[in-house]
Design a protein around this motif. Sequence first.
Motif, mmCIF file in Angstrom:
data_model
loop_
_atom_site.group_PDB
_atom_site.id
_atom_site.type_symbol
_atom_site.label_atom_id
_atom_site.label_comp_id
_atom_site.label_asym_id
_atom_site.label_seq_id
_atom_site.Cartn_x
_atom_site.Cartn_y
_atom_site.Cartn_z
ATOM 1 N N GLY A 31 30.243 -84.733 82.358
ATOM 2 C CA GLY A 31 28.990 -85.472 82.180
ATOM 3 C C GLY A 31 28.509 -85.539 80.748
ATOM 4 N N GLN A 32 29.202 -84.877 79.829
ATOM 5 C CA GLN A 32 28.745 -84.906 78.428
ATOM 6 C C GLN A 32 29.941 -84.958 77.477
ATOM 7 N N ARG A 33 30.867 -85.873 77.800
ATOM 8 C CA ARG A 33 32.085 -85.951 77.003
ATOM 9 C C ARG A 33 31.915 -86.767 75.725
ATOM 10 N N GLY A 34 30.875 -87.544 75.666
ATOM 11 C CA GLY A 34 30.643 -88.334 74.458
ATOM 12 C C GLY A 34 31.696 -89.405 74.241
ATOM 13 N N LEU A 35 32.137 -90.038 75.340
ATOM 14 C CA LEU A 35 33.156 -91.078 75.242
ATOM 15 C C LEU A 35 32.556 -92.439 75.594
ATOM 16 N N THR A 41 33.249 -89.976 83.516
ATOM 17 C CA THR A 41 32.380 -88.948 82.940
ATOM 18 C C THR A 41 32.656 -87.572 83.529
ATOM 19 N N HIS A 42 33.264 -87.551 84.738
ATOM 20 C CA HIS A 42 33.484 -86.262 85.402
ATOM 21 C C HIS A 42 34.951 -86.048 85.800
ATOM 22 N N HIS A 159 24.977 -83.347 85.482
ATOM 23 C CA HIS A 159 25.704 -82.189 84.964
ATOM 24 C C HIS A 159 25.437 -81.000 85.868
ATOM 25 N N GLN A 160 26.498 -80.423 86.370
ATOM 26 C CA GLN A 160 26.403 -79.242 87.227
ATOM 27 C C GLN A 160 25.368 -79.409 88.350
ATOM 28 N N GLY A 161 25.500 -80.506 89.076
ATOM 29 C CA GLY A 161 24.679 -80.717 90.265
ATOM 30 C C GLY A 161 23.242 -81.113 90.017
#
Lengths: 182, 190
Positions: A31-35, A41-42, A159-161
């Motif tokens: 959720g925070q890959r910055g792509l 995203t996951h 992110h993480q639920g």
Amino acid sequence: MFQGETITLRPFEPSDSEALLSYLNHTKMSGQRGLPGRFPTHAPLTATHMDDLLDGYRSGEHGAHLAVVLNGIDTVIGHAGVYNRWDAHAPDVFVTVGPSHARQNVYEEAYRLLLHYVFTTTLAHNVSTYCPEFASDCIASLKAIGFKEAGRERRSGIHQGQFFDELAFDILRPEWEEKENA
Amino acid sequence: MPLHGQVSILREETEEDQPQLTQLRNNMDTQAWNKALPPDYTVGMHLKRYHEREFSYHRDSARFVIEYKPTGEFAGTITYNNVKSRHEATMGIVVHEHFWGSGVAYDAQETLLSFLFRQVGLRVVRLYTTAGNEAAIGLAEKSGFKVATRLREAVYIRGTLQDALTMDLLREEWFNLHPEYDDTLPMPFR
């Protein structure tokens, strides 16, 4: 211009694919890959995704894309960049660092290098960036550099639920110059 | 079937709309971009853009013509894009000067929001504007949008530096303003 005390920002090479995959597929990066938006995203990323990503980076897609590498051993620990697709007056910058190296000093150094590049080689007046609300090292680094908080985009991702907000930050050229000259 | 509001109809674009869309883009007051676009777009450019749209079952954007219901006149355009399925989208609206103050912009905005929340099932809708565009801010606030981010002096438009704003509206905020509708979509997180 792109070399700091502990890290260097350099162009990506095809051989960086494995290192990129290694940290991007870490569960903490979900959720925070910055792509760019076309990448999952996951879900796990593949070598084919990395080829596509690096092709885009090499073509200068939307701006400058740089690998964050540790000095001395040239290991890719993250990616950074400058997006000026909209207006050179107000580009945005970003730094994403894999969980093994996501510390304040790494973010701070990477952001300082990006700001120096943007303010000394472009006509930027406002430079902005975004950080997930839980990324405390990233947030601390931005405040230390002189970025000011500019609000939050609610429910920016998952992110993480949980939904998370992204905090916006910006810095104006006179503010950066004052810090540099202090 | 078009989306029907009280005084507006949101319908698909046609070839015949392209001259009006060109006119909106070439009007510096209505092009609604936070950097100035040269006012030299041609109908031919718009026709090309119109004809290049491709059929897909996986759309992440849409653009509608706003028709003024009482007269059938072209009143503007309203769009959404960057859709993340069941999550978010960004919307934008441009209304012809002739219809400013007529209520058609608010009606079209509410019609689109109803579609996005009650049919597309989004959890948040965003929009971009500038601090100097009081009409756009007021219109957004009327539907419940709140200022989310403010990037200082990020826009240079009409000879002035302005803050760039994003505004957002959560699903439950919109439903709270519309007690006539029940929200039956389960909310997975907070």
